[in-house]
Design a protein around this motif. Structure first.
Motif, PDB file in Angstrom:
ATOM      1  N   ILE A  35      39.659 -39.767 -16.016  1.00 25.73           N
ATOM      2  CA  ILE A  35      38.488 -39.189 -16.687  1.00 25.73           C
ATOM      3  C   ILE A  35      38.345 -37.707 -16.351  1.00 25.73           C
ATOM      4  N   LEU A  36      38.466 -37.365 -15.079  1.00 27.45           N
ATOM      5  CA  LEU A  36      38.315 -35.969 -14.651  1.00 27.45           C
ATOM      6  C   LEU A  36      39.396 -35.075 -15.255  1.00 27.45           C
ATOM      7  N   CYS A  37      40.634 -35.569 -15.296  1.00 26.09           N
ATOM      8  CA  CYS A  37      41.731 -34.773 -15.848  1.00 26.09           C
ATOM      9  C   CYS A  37      41.547 -34.537 -17.345  1.00 26.09           C
ATOM     10  N   ILE A  38      41.123 -35.593 -18.059  1.00 27.19           N
ATOM     11  CA  ILE A  38      40.921 -35.459 -19.502  1.00 27.19           C
ATOM     12  C   ILE A  38      39.814 -34.450 -19.796  1.00 27.19           C
ATOM     13  N   ILE A  39      38.700 -34.551 -19.074  1.00 27.75           N
ATOM     14  CA  ILE A  39      37.587 -33.617 -19.299  1.00 27.75           C
ATOM     15  C   ILE A  39      38.002 -32.199 -18.931  1.00 27.75           C
ATOM     16  N   ARG A  40      38.832 -32.084 -17.912  1.00 25.64           N
ATOM     17  CA  ARG A  40      39.272 -30.746 -17.468  1.00 25.64           C
ATOM     18  C   ARG A  40      40.150 -30.059 -18.505  1.00 25.64           C
ATOM     19  N   VAL A  41      41.074 -30.778 -19.131  1.00 19.77           N
ATOM     20  CA  VAL A  41      42.050 -30.142 -20.020  1.00 19.77           C
ATOM     21  C   VAL A  41      41.591 -30.118 -21.472  1.00 19.77           C
ATOM     22  N   GLU A  42      40.631 -30.960 -21.848  1.00 18.60           N
ATOM     23  CA  GLU A  42      40.179 -31.043 -23.238  1.00 18.60           C
ATOM     24  C   GLU A  42      38.940 -30.174 -23.435  1.00 18.60           C
ATOM     25  N   ASN A  43      39.105 -29.031 -24.078  1.00 18.21           N
ATOM     26  CA  ASN A  43      37.998 -28.093 -24.252  1.00 18.21           C
ATOM     27  C   ASN A  43      36.847 -28.685 -25.069  1.00 18.21           C
ATOM     28  N   SER A  44      37.166 -29.593 -26.004  1.00 22.79           N
ATOM     29  CA  SER A  44      36.112 -30.181 -26.838  1.00 22.79           C
ATOM     30  C   SER A  44      35.175 -31.070 -26.037  1.00 22.79           C
ATOM     31  N   LEU A  45      35.569 -31.433 -24.809  1.00 28.38           N
ATOM     32  CA  LEU A  45      34.741 -32.291 -23.966  1.00 28.38           C
ATOM     33  C   LEU A  45      33.902 -31.494 -22.971  1.00 28.38           C
ATOM     34  N   HIS A  46      33.925 -30.172 -23.080  1.00 29.76           N
ATOM     35  CA  HIS A  46      33.146 -29.334 -22.167  1.00 29.76           C
ATOM     36  C   HIS A  46      31.717 -29.180 -22.700  1.00 29.76           C
ATOM     37  N   GLU A  47      31.028 -30.307 -22.801  1.00 32.88           N
ATOM     38  CA  GLU A  47      29.646 -30.340 -23.235  1.00 32.88           C
ATOM     39  C   GLU A  47      28.854 -31.196 -22.261  1.00 32.88           C
ATOM     40  N   PRO A  48      27.516 -31.093 -22.252  1.00 31.58           N
ATOM     41  CA  PRO A  48      26.707 -31.734 -21.206  1.00 31.58           C
ATOM     42  C   PRO A  48      27.028 -33.202 -20.933  1.00 31.58           C
ATOM     43  N   MET A  49      27.161 -34.024 -21.976  1.00 32.49           N
ATOM     44  CA  MET A  49      27.378 -35.449 -21.757  1.00 32.49           C
ATOM     45  C   MET A  49      28.632 -35.704 -20.928  1.00 32.49           C
ATOM     46  N   PHE A  50      29.713 -34.994 -21.225  1.00 32.56           N
ATOM     47  CA  PHE A  50      30.967 -35.215 -20.522  1.00 32.56           C
ATOM     48  C   PHE A  50      30.989 -34.514 -19.160  1.00 32.56           C
ATOM     49  N   LEU A  51      30.245 -33.437 -19.026  1.00 30.94           N
ATOM     50  CA  LEU A  51      30.135 -32.811 -17.705  1.00 30.94           C
ATOM     51  C   LEU A  51      29.371 -33.711 -16.745  1.00 30.94           C
ATOM     52  N   PHE A  52      28.333 -34.400 -17.252  1.00 28.29           N
ATOM     53  CA  PHE A  52      27.636 -35.396 -16.433  1.00 28.29           C
ATOM     54  C   PHE A  52      28.576 -36.543 -16.081  1.00 28.29           C
ATOM     55  N   LEU A  53      29.428 -36.927 -17.049  1.00 24.73           N
ATOM     56  CA  LEU A  53      30.399 -37.991 -16.783  1.00 24.73           C
ATOM     57  C   LEU A  53      31.383 -37.573 -15.697  1.00 24.73           C
ATOM     58  N   ALA A  54      31.777 -36.298 -15.694  1.00 25.39           N
ATOM     59  CA  ALA A  54      32.658 -35.791 -14.640  1.00 25.39           C
ATOM     60  C   ALA A  54      31.963 -35.860 -13.280  1.00 25.39           C
ATOM     61  N   MET A  55      30.670 -35.490 -13.239  1.00 21.07           N
ATOM     62  CA  MET A  55      29.893 -35.611 -11.996  1.00 21.07           C
ATOM     63  C   MET A  55      29.861 -37.065 -11.523  1.00 21.07           C
ATOM     64  N   LEU A  56      29.676 -37.979 -12.482  1.00 23.66           N
ATOM     65  CA  LEU A  56      29.614 -39.400 -12.146  1.00 23.66           C
ATOM     66  C   LEU A  56      30.948 -39.868 -11.552  1.00 23.66           C
ATOM     67  N   SER A  57      32.056 -39.399 -12.109  1.00 24.87           N
ATOM     68  CA  SER A  57      33.376 -39.779 -11.594  1.00 24.87           C
ATOM     69  C   SER A  57      33.594 -39.248 -10.180  1.00 24.87           C
ATOM     70  N   VAL A  58      33.132 -38.022  -9.922  1.00 21.79           N
ATOM     71  CA  VAL A  58      33.247 -37.455  -8.566  1.00 21.79           C
ATOM     72  C   VAL A  58      32.427 -38.287  -7.585  1.00 21.79           C
ATOM     73  N   ALA A  59      31.205 -38.664  -7.985  1.00 23.85           N
ATOM     74  CA  ALA A  59      30.355 -39.497  -7.129  1.00 23.85           C
ATOM     75  C   ALA A  59      30.996 -40.857  -6.887  1.00 23.85           C
ATOM     76  N   ASP A  60      31.594 -41.445  -7.931  1.00 25.69           N
ATOM     77  CA  ASP A  60      32.261 -42.743  -7.796  1.00 25.69           C
ATOM     78  C   ASP A  60      33.425 -42.668  -6.812  1.00 25.69           C
ATOM     79  N   LEU A  61      34.245 -41.637  -6.955  1.00 25.98           N
ATOM     80  CA  LEU A  61      35.386 -41.465  -6.052  1.00 25.98           C
ATOM     81  C   LEU A  61      34.928 -41.266  -4.618  1.00 25.98           C
ATOM     82  N   SER A  62      33.871 -40.492  -4.436  1.00 28.11           N
ATOM     83  CA  SER A  62      33.339 -40.257  -3.087  1.00 28.11           C
ATOM     84  C   SER A  62      32.800 -41.544  -2.487  1.00 28.11           C
ATOM     85  N   LEU A  63      32.131 -42.344  -3.310  1.00 34.41           N
ATOM     86  CA  LEU A  63      31.524 -43.577  -2.829  1.00 34.41           C
ATOM     87  C   LEU A  63      32.575 -44.573  -2.365  1.00 34.41           C
ATOM     88  N   VAL A  64      33.596 -44.813  -3.180  1.00 40.40           N
ATOM     89  CA  VAL A  64      34.620 -45.792  -2.787  1.00 40.40           C
ATOM     90  C   VAL A  64      35.465 -45.266  -1.635  1.00 40.40           C
TER      91      VAL A  64
END
Length: 315
Positions: free
Chosen positions: A47-76
């Motif tokens: 998820i993080l890699c796709i959001i990072r390389v896909e410019n069309s996903l650089h919008e609030p909904m997907f940036l929040f999703l990137a934050m969620l993925s970082v939190a998930d990785l940190s938690l596990v």
């Protein structure tokens, strides 16, 4: 009050029991834990890699999703490796008092951050439906930064007292914690003396984080549905509701164990210790694994990008 006939002073080392009464099955428990960990890491990194390389996903909904993925990785990362060490019997049961304090801060810290991100994502979907023409103006980059800092600050303020209060505990019934990690209440329950202030603090953490967030998430969805049903076109209604489907699934998975546990205790239903620990572990295992799967399947842009990657790897 927790009275002790034979108390022990604050130990340098605690012993984590894993899942009490099921020690003989620890090897079997390690299999799903390990698989969940691997799937979670792969899914969220994707998820993080796709959001990072896909410019069309650089919008609030997907940036929040990137934050969620970082939190998930940190938690596990803060929970599963140590649990696997306990289950595999690699001398991971012993944990220093200071390392225990760190666990009881960071594990709920990432969980509270994730709850805050889910609230921010609910606000994002609310603005998208309530004020679609002003969406990019309201959720500009500076607003996203402020929201992220507010989520981080709330988690710090709520959870910094946990290790401080635990450090003040001077004597214990035993140095063995009947848990698979250093949970704050698990440590408090084996302490001697008056622990009422610790219990009150534990309840305040739940109310000030998950309770607060869940209330406003439900409120936002109530207002959102009211706005959606004012739309005259049935097709437009269906499209507006479908954009919230992924988020609703994630919310249900994230808060269900907490709600179940709180309701069970409120209704006087007492679970066996090993069942309570297994359910508590679901807080940290299932949502981080399922979140990228839900968003990868239900979000069109994400699904198309994942299919492209799979097609590329297949060739």
């Amino acid at each position: 009050m927790s009275f002790c006939n034979n108390s022990v002073p604050q130990p340098l080392i605690f012993v984590l029991a894993g899942i009490p009464s099921l020690e003989s099955s620890h090897g079997w428990f390690s299999v799903p834990f390990f698989l969940v960990f691997v799937i979670t890491v792969i899914g969220n990194l994707t998820i993080l890699c796709i959001i990072r390389v896909e410019n069309s996903l650089h919008e609030p909904m997907f940036l929040f999703l990137a934050m969620l993925s970082v939190a998930d990785l940190s938690l596990v990362s803060a929970t599963v490796p140590h649990m696997l060490g306990i289950f595999w019997g690699v001398d991971a049961k012993e944990i220093s008092f200071n390392a225990c304090l760190m666990q009881m801060f960071f594990i709920p810290f990432f969980y509270v951050i994730e709850s805050g991100i889910l609230l921010a994502m609910a606000f994002d979907r609310f603005v998208a439906i309530w004020k679609p023409l002003r969406y990019t103006t309201i959720l500009a980059n500076n607003m996203l930064v402020k929201m992220a800092l507010a989520i981080l600050a709330r988690a710090l303020v709520v959870l910094i007292p946990a290790p401080i209060l635990a450090k003040s505990l001077e004597s214990f019934q035993t140095h063995t914690i009947a848990y698979s990690y250093c949970a704050y209440m698990a440590v408090v329950q084996i302490a001697c003396g008056d622990i009422s202030n610790h219990i009150v603090y534990g309840l305040m953490v739940i109310v000030a984080s998950m309770g607060f967030d869940l209330f406003f998430i439900i409120l936002s969805y109530g207002l959102r549905l009211h706005t959606v049903f004012l739309i005259p076109s049935w097709e437009a209604r269906g499209k507006a509701i479908s954009t919230c489907g992924s988020h609703l699934c994630v919310i249900a998975l994230f808060y269900s164990p907490v709600v179940f546990s709180v309701l069970a205790q409120s209704l006087g239903f007492h679970m066996t210790p090993h069942l309570q620990i297994i359910i508590d572990n679901l807080y940290f295992l299932v949502p981080p694994m399922v979140n990228p799967l839900i968003y990868g399947v239900r979000t069109k842009q994400m699904r198309e990008r994942v299919l492209q990657i799979l097609h590329y790897l297949g060739d």
